[in-house]
Design an enzyme around this catalytic site. Structure first.
Site, PDB file in Angstrom:
ATOM      1  N   GLY A  10       5.011  -7.415 -27.243  1.00 18.80           N
ATOM      2  CA  GLY A  10       4.001  -6.745 -26.435  1.00 18.80           C
ATOM      3  C   GLY A  10       3.293  -7.706 -25.498  1.00 18.80           C
ATOM      4  N   THR A  88      -2.470  -4.294 -34.109  1.00 20.52           N
ATOM      5  CA  THR A  88      -3.382  -4.081 -35.236  1.00 20.52           C
ATOM      6  C   THR A  88      -4.516  -3.162 -34.762  1.00 20.52           C
ATOM      7  OG1 THR A  88      -4.517  -6.119 -34.561  1.00 20.52           O
ATOM      8  CG2 THR A  88      -2.948  -6.313 -36.371  1.00 20.52           C
ATOM      9  N   ASN A 222     -14.242 -12.709 -29.561  1.00 16.68           N
ATOM     10  CA  ASN A 222     -14.270 -11.469 -28.780  1.00 16.68           C
ATOM     11  C   ASN A 222     -15.629 -10.791 -28.873  1.00 16.68           C
ATOM     12  OD1 ASN A 222     -11.802 -11.712 -27.672  1.00 16.68           O
ATOM     13  ND2 ASN A 222     -10.779 -10.164 -28.902  1.00 16.68           N
ATOM     14  N   PHE A 224     -18.545 -12.271 -29.185  1.00 19.12           N
ATOM     15  CA  PHE A 224     -19.490 -13.006 -28.317  1.00 19.12           C
ATOM     16  C   PHE A 224     -19.251 -12.661 -26.841  1.00 19.12           C
ATOM     17  CE2 PHE A 224     -21.884 -16.621 -30.417  1.00 19.12           C
ATOM     18  CZ  PHE A 224     -21.795 -16.088 -31.696  1.00 19.12           C
ATOM     19  N   LEU A 225     -17.967 -12.578 -26.453  1.00 17.60           N
ATOM     20  CA  LEU A 225     -17.668 -12.273 -25.043  1.00 17.60           C
ATOM     21  C   LEU A 225     -18.165 -10.871 -24.682  1.00 17.60           C
ATOM     22  CD1 LEU A 225     -14.045 -13.719 -24.740  1.00 17.60           C
ATOM     23  CD2 LEU A 225     -16.143 -14.665 -23.756  1.00 17.60           C
ATOM     24  N   CYS A 274      -8.874  -4.726 -26.970  1.00 14.78           N
ATOM     25  CA  CYS A 274      -9.348  -5.576 -28.074  1.00 14.78           C
ATOM     26  C   CYS A 274     -10.853  -5.606 -28.319  1.00 14.78           C
ATOM     27  CB  CYS A 274      -8.832  -6.984 -27.873  1.00 14.78           C
ATOM     28  SG  CYS A 274      -7.039  -7.044 -28.088  1.00 14.78           S
ATOM     29  N   ARG A 449     -17.916  -1.802 -10.033  1.00 17.53           N
ATOM     30  CA  ARG A 449     -17.527  -3.209 -10.245  1.00 17.53           C
ATOM     31  C   ARG A 449     -18.267  -4.157  -9.312  1.00 17.53           C
ATOM     32  NH1 ARG A 449     -14.748  -4.129 -14.961  1.00 17.53           N
ATOM     33  NH2 ARG A 449     -13.485  -2.316 -15.424  1.00 17.53           N
TER      34      ARG A 449
HETATM   35  P1  NAD Z   1       1.268  -4.404 -28.196  1.00 11.81           P
HETATM   36  O1  NAD Z   1       1.084  -3.046 -28.739  1.00 11.81           O
HETATM   37  O2  NAD Z   1       1.443  -4.607 -26.731  1.00 11.81           O
HETATM   38  O3  NAD Z   1       2.553  -5.087 -28.895  1.00 11.81           O
HETATM   39  C1  NAD Z   1       2.826  -5.018 -30.258  1.00 11.81           C
HETATM   40  C2  NAD Z   1       4.342  -4.845 -30.439  1.00 11.81           C
HETATM   41  O4  NAD Z   1       4.646  -4.979 -31.835  1.00 11.81           O
HETATM   42  C3  NAD Z   1       4.860  -3.460 -30.019  1.00 11.81           C
HETATM   43  O5  NAD Z   1       5.856  -3.618 -29.019  1.00 11.81           O
HETATM   44  C4  NAD Z   1       5.436  -2.865 -31.314  1.00 11.81           C
HETATM   45  O6  NAD Z   1       6.592  -2.083 -31.100  1.00 11.81           O
HETATM   46  C5  NAD Z   1       5.746  -4.117 -32.094  1.00 11.81           C
HETATM   47  N1  NAD Z   1       5.855  -3.895 -33.555  1.00 11.81           N
HETATM   48  C6  NAD Z   1       5.015  -3.217 -34.367  1.00 11.81           C
HETATM   49  N2  NAD Z   1       5.434  -3.285 -35.642  1.00 11.81           N
HETATM   50  C7  NAD Z   1       6.586  -4.003 -35.636  1.00 11.81           C
HETATM   51  C8  NAD Z   1       7.498  -4.429 -36.651  1.00 11.81           C
HETATM   52  N3  NAD Z   1       7.289  -4.116 -37.938  1.00 11.81           N
HETATM   53  N4  NAD Z   1       8.569  -5.158 -36.289  1.00 11.81           N
HETATM   54  C9  NAD Z   1       8.780  -5.486 -34.983  1.00 11.81           C
HETATM   55  N5  NAD Z   1       7.949  -5.134 -33.991  1.00 11.81           N
HETATM   56  C10 NAD Z   1       6.861  -4.404 -34.306  1.00 11.81           C
HETATM   57  O7  NAD Z   1       0.041  -5.249 -28.738  1.00 11.81           O
HETATM   58  P2  NAD Z   1      -0.606  -6.579 -28.070  1.00 11.81           P
HETATM   59  O8  NAD Z   1      -1.554  -6.207 -27.008  1.00 11.81           O
HETATM   60  O9  NAD Z   1       0.499  -7.542 -27.792  1.00 11.81           O
HETATM   61  O10 NAD Z   1      -1.472  -7.110 -29.296  1.00 11.81           O
HETATM   62  C11 NAD Z   1      -0.864  -7.645 -30.450  1.00 11.81           C
HETATM   63  C12 NAD Z   1      -1.935  -8.332 -31.283  1.00 11.81           C
HETATM   64  O11 NAD Z   1      -2.495  -9.420 -30.528  1.00 11.81           O
HETATM   65  C13 NAD Z   1      -3.121  -7.447 -31.657  1.00 11.81           C
HETATM   66  O12 NAD Z   1      -3.555  -7.823 -32.943  1.00 11.81           O
HETATM   67  C14 NAD Z   1      -4.196  -7.808 -30.643  1.00 11.81           C
HETATM   68  O13 NAD Z   1      -5.498  -7.625 -31.150  1.00 11.81           O
HETATM   69  C15 NAD Z   1      -3.930  -9.287 -30.429  1.00 11.81           C
HETATM   70  N6  NAD Z   1      -4.345  -9.814 -29.106  1.00 11.81           N
HETATM   71  C16 NAD Z   1      -4.093  -9.089 -27.974  1.00 11.81           C
HETATM   72  C17 NAD Z   1      -4.432  -9.627 -26.732  1.00 11.81           C
HETATM   73  C18 NAD Z   1      -4.180  -8.861 -25.453  1.00 11.81           C
HETATM   74  O14 NAD Z   1      -4.606  -9.324 -24.408  1.00 11.81           O
HETATM   75  N7  NAD Z   1      -3.505  -7.734 -25.469  1.00 11.81           N
HETATM   76  C19 NAD Z   1      -4.988 -10.908 -26.650  1.00 11.81           C
HETATM   77  C20 NAD Z   1      -5.210 -11.618 -27.829  1.00 11.81           C
HETATM   78  C21 NAD Z   1      -4.875 -11.061 -29.059  1.00 11.81           C
HETATM   79  C1  UGA Z   2     -10.274 -10.518 -23.806  1.00 17.04           C
HETATM   80  C2  UGA Z   2     -10.775 -11.947 -23.988  1.00 17.04           C
HETATM   81  O1  UGA Z   2     -11.338 -12.417 -22.765  1.00 17.04           O
HETATM   82  C3  UGA Z   2      -9.645 -12.856 -24.436  1.00 17.04           C
HETATM   83  O2  UGA Z   2     -10.188 -14.155 -24.731  1.00 17.04           O
HETATM   84  C4  UGA Z   2      -8.985 -12.282 -25.687  1.00 17.04           C
HETATM   85  O3  UGA Z   2      -7.875 -13.077 -26.063  1.00 17.04           O
HETATM   86  C5  UGA Z   2      -8.528 -10.876 -25.423  1.00 17.04           C
HETATM   87  O4  UGA Z   2      -9.668 -10.073 -24.994  1.00 17.04           O
HETATM   88  C6  UGA Z   2      -8.001 -10.189 -26.643  1.00 17.04           C
HETATM   89  O5  UGA Z   2      -8.255 -10.587 -27.764  1.00 17.04           O
HETATM   90  O6  UGA Z   2      -7.357  -9.166 -26.400  1.00 17.04           O
HETATM   91  P1  UGA Z   2      -8.994  -9.171 -21.930  1.00 17.04           P
HETATM   92  O7  UGA Z   2      -9.488  -7.986 -22.699  1.00 17.04           O
HETATM   93  O8  UGA Z   2      -7.555  -9.243 -21.603  1.00 17.04           O
HETATM   94  O9  UGA Z   2      -9.347 -10.516 -22.733  1.00 17.04           O
HETATM   95  O10 UGA Z   2      -9.790  -9.267 -20.545  1.00 17.04           O
HETATM   96  P2  UGA Z   2     -11.269  -9.761 -20.152  1.00 17.04           P
HETATM   97  O11 UGA Z   2     -11.164 -10.542 -18.925  1.00 17.04           O
HETATM   98  O12 UGA Z   2     -11.971 -10.361 -21.298  1.00 17.04           O
HETATM   99  O13 UGA Z   2     -11.988  -8.384 -19.773  1.00 17.04           O
HETATM  100  C7  UGA Z   2     -12.289  -7.424 -20.762  1.00 17.04           C
HETATM  101  C8  UGA Z   2     -13.133  -6.315 -20.140  1.00 17.04           C
HETATM  102  O14 UGA Z   2     -14.441  -6.788 -19.831  1.00 17.04           O
HETATM  103  C9  UGA Z   2     -12.570  -5.783 -18.818  1.00 17.04           C
HETATM  104  O15 UGA Z   2     -12.759  -4.391 -18.747  1.00 17.04           O
HETATM  105  C10 UGA Z   2     -13.409  -6.482 -17.765  1.00 17.04           C
HETATM  106  O16 UGA Z   2     -13.467  -5.784 -16.558  1.00 17.04           O
HETATM  107  C11 UGA Z   2     -14.752  -6.527 -18.474  1.00 17.04           C
HETATM  108  N1  UGA Z   2     -15.643  -7.595 -17.971  1.00 17.04           N
HETATM  109  C12 UGA Z   2     -15.283  -8.890 -18.096  1.00 17.04           C
HETATM  110  C13 UGA Z   2     -16.879  -7.258 -17.421  1.00 17.04           C
HETATM  111  O17 UGA Z   2     -17.231  -6.072 -17.326  1.00 17.04           O
HETATM  112  N2  UGA Z   2     -17.710  -8.267 -16.987  1.00 17.04           N
HETATM  113  C14 UGA Z   2     -17.376  -9.580 -17.106  1.00 17.04           C
HETATM  114  O18 UGA Z   2     -18.177 -10.446 -16.706  1.00 17.04           O
HETATM  115  C15 UGA Z   2     -16.134  -9.906 -17.666  1.00 17.04           C
END
Ligand code: NAD
Ligand code: UGA
Length: 471
Positions: A10, A88, A222, A224-225, A274, A449
């Protein structure tokens, strides 16, 4: 040759594994997923996610030391290190519904690792998980393993990338966090993972901790942000009431070196998959530990975010003479932030549902989000916890009130108002005189925005509402 298998292709699994492959040519990286459509997209010219710079990285490594496959078991079996980047999400039913993390995908991946492993493995938590999840995974692995004598080391290596800047964040992280057991085998595993990152990350940016600190640090990060955004958004409401200007307030705050400049942009509200999920998860953990005051403190961050989204809708309706019924409103931007096609928890969903609830007709344009995704998002019921957003999914009448169009000029033609909901750069370059000429009068702009020059728009004739600025 070290072999890595990344489970979950993902937004996190795809880019993180691709960057490891790019920076470590001597490591073979297999990214696996149960979703056939996702894997075939990773193997095609049209990747399943839009992320600036990702295509170049994938093109450099795919077919060399990076492969994408649905043969999950084979690649887990062969790997020395397995990264878990599965989703998750928040639980939608059962104990803790609406708050706790749903670890179904997580557990099924762990059980599969136990089933197919025939050699020792380091299992790396990349997904964001509740604190002490490593304990659960260790139990699943040790109780279910098919081959005797296999040893697992669990590491927590949470991901901090942001969507839209994922590749830059991964190539140049401000820190990499690795938590592990503090026994000799655990410390050795930490060193092995550290050695991988050391291919491109300076050593002083690689932080090592115990397992629980690493797991909790990600949730805290997350929280705190998001808290900063809710804090500045709370100030934006006060600015509107008093005549202060939120951009001036955040500029003044940003010059305090104790506060710093980032995450102080007032907005229609934060979105993304997230922030809300992880705070709810934190709230649930606090409540489970009897820490209700701590839980309530963090809940306020989400409540303020909901308040901000509701306030925006209220402002649109009240400014337009208390009725938007039958009026065309252009929605510019649907993704939760610019440079991504991701709409998970985007504030646009709540704003659109709020306006549809008041019978508005919406014409939506986003440069990166496809029509089916927008229709799907507006048709689904959201997961609620105990906060006051009660937004219904679209019914069949509402479906007719929504059209998704191919550019900003089409969206705004004959509209009574424009809502800017994503800060896409292209919206700054719109010919607003042309837009004004094609709109109903008075023509309103609601800049969720704060990316437009309100003064210039007023000179054209628009009535402009920006976040946290006097009218
Ligand atoms: P996502 O839904 O884009 O990707 C997850 C993938 O895992 C899916 O493609 C799904 O098909 C696959 N999957 C699920 N169960 C499976 C299994 N048993 N075997 C193989 N594949 C399987 O999710 P994401 O946005 O990549 O987030 C993943 C994790 O990372 C989450 O816990 C999220 O909180 C964390 N995270 C996300 C971001 C972000 O910016 N999206 C940033 C930091 C952390
Ligand atoms: C956020 C965190 O910034 C990452 O550190 C973290 O890894 C990730 O979540 C995660 O765990 O998924 P992300 O959600 O991809 O990243 O994007 P951000 O840039 O943090 O923006 C999140 C939301 O807050 C957006 O809707 C953005 O427009 C908004 N935002 C951001 C504001 O409204 N004001 C700001 O000053 C900053």
């Amino acid at each position: 040759m070290v072999k890595i298998c990344g489970i979950g292709a993902g937004y996190v699994g795809g880019p993180t594994m691709a960057v490891i492959a790019l920076k470590c040519p001597s490591i073979e990286v297999a990214v696996v997923d149960i979703s056939h459509s996702r894997i075939s997209a990773w193997n095609s010219n049209k990747l399943p996610i839009y992320e600036p710079g990702l295509e170049q990285v994938v093109n450099q490594c795919r077919g060399k030391n990076l492969l994408f496959s649905t043969d999950v078991e084979k690649h887990v079996h062969e790997a020395d290190i397995v990264f878990l980047s599965v989703n998750t999400p928040t639980k939608t039913r059962g104990l803790g519904a609406g708050k706790a993390a749903d670890l179904t995908y997580w557990e099924s991946a762990a059980r599969m690792i136990a089933d197919v492993s025939k050699s020792n493995k380091i299992v790396v938590e990349k997904s964001t998980v509740p604190v002490r999840t490593a304990e659960a995974i260790e139990k699943i692995l040790t109780y279910n393993t098919n081959s005797k004598g296999i040893k697992y080391q669990i590491l927590s290596n949470p991901e901090f990338l942001s969507e839209g800047t994922a590749i830059q964040d991964l190539l140049n992280p401000d820190r990499v966090l690795i938590g592990g057991n503090q026994c000799p085998e655990g410390l050795q595993a930490i060193q092995k993972l550290k050695a991988i990152y050391a291919h491109w990350v300076p050593e002083d940016r690689i932080i090592t901790t115990n397992l629980w600190s690493a797991e909790l640090s990600k949730l805290a990060d997350n929280a705190f942000l998001a808290q900063r955004i809710s804090s500045i958004n709370s100030m934006s409401a006060l600015c509107e009431a008093t005549g202060a200007e939120v951009s001036q307030v955040s500029h003044a705050l940003s010059k305090n070196t104790k506060i710093g400049p980032k995450f102080l942009n007032a907005s229609v509200g934060f979105g993304g998959s997230c922030f809300q999920k992880d705070i709810l998860n934190l709230v649930y953990i606090c409540e489970s530990n009897g820490l209700n005051e701590v839980a309530n403190y963090w809940k306020q961050v989400i409540k303020m975010n909901d308040y901000q989204k509701n306030r925006f809708v209220r402002r649109v309706v009240t400014s337009m003479f208390n009725t938007v019924s039958g009026k065309k409103i252009a929605i510019l931007g649907f993704a939760f932030k610019k440079d991504t096609g991701d709409t998970r928890k985007t504030p646009a969903i709540d704003v659109c549902k709020g306006l549809l609830g008041d019978n508005a007709c919406l014409s939506i344009y986003d440069p990166c989000v496809i029509e089916e995704q927008i229709q799907k998002d507006l048709s689904m019921d959201g997961v609620e916890f105990d906060h006051p957003v009660h937004l219904q999914p679209m019914n069949s009448t509402m479906v007719k009130q929504v059209s998704i169009v191919g550019d900003a000029y089409e969206a705004t033609k004959d509209a009574h108002g424009i809502c800017i909901l994503t800060e896409w750069d292209e919206f700054k370059n719109i010919d607003f005189q042309r837009v004004y000429d094609s709109m109903q009068k008075p023509a309103f702009v609601f800049d969720g925005r704060n990316i437009l020059n309100a003064e210039k728009l007023r000179e054209i004739g628009f009535i402009v509402y920006s976040i946290g600025r006097p009218l």
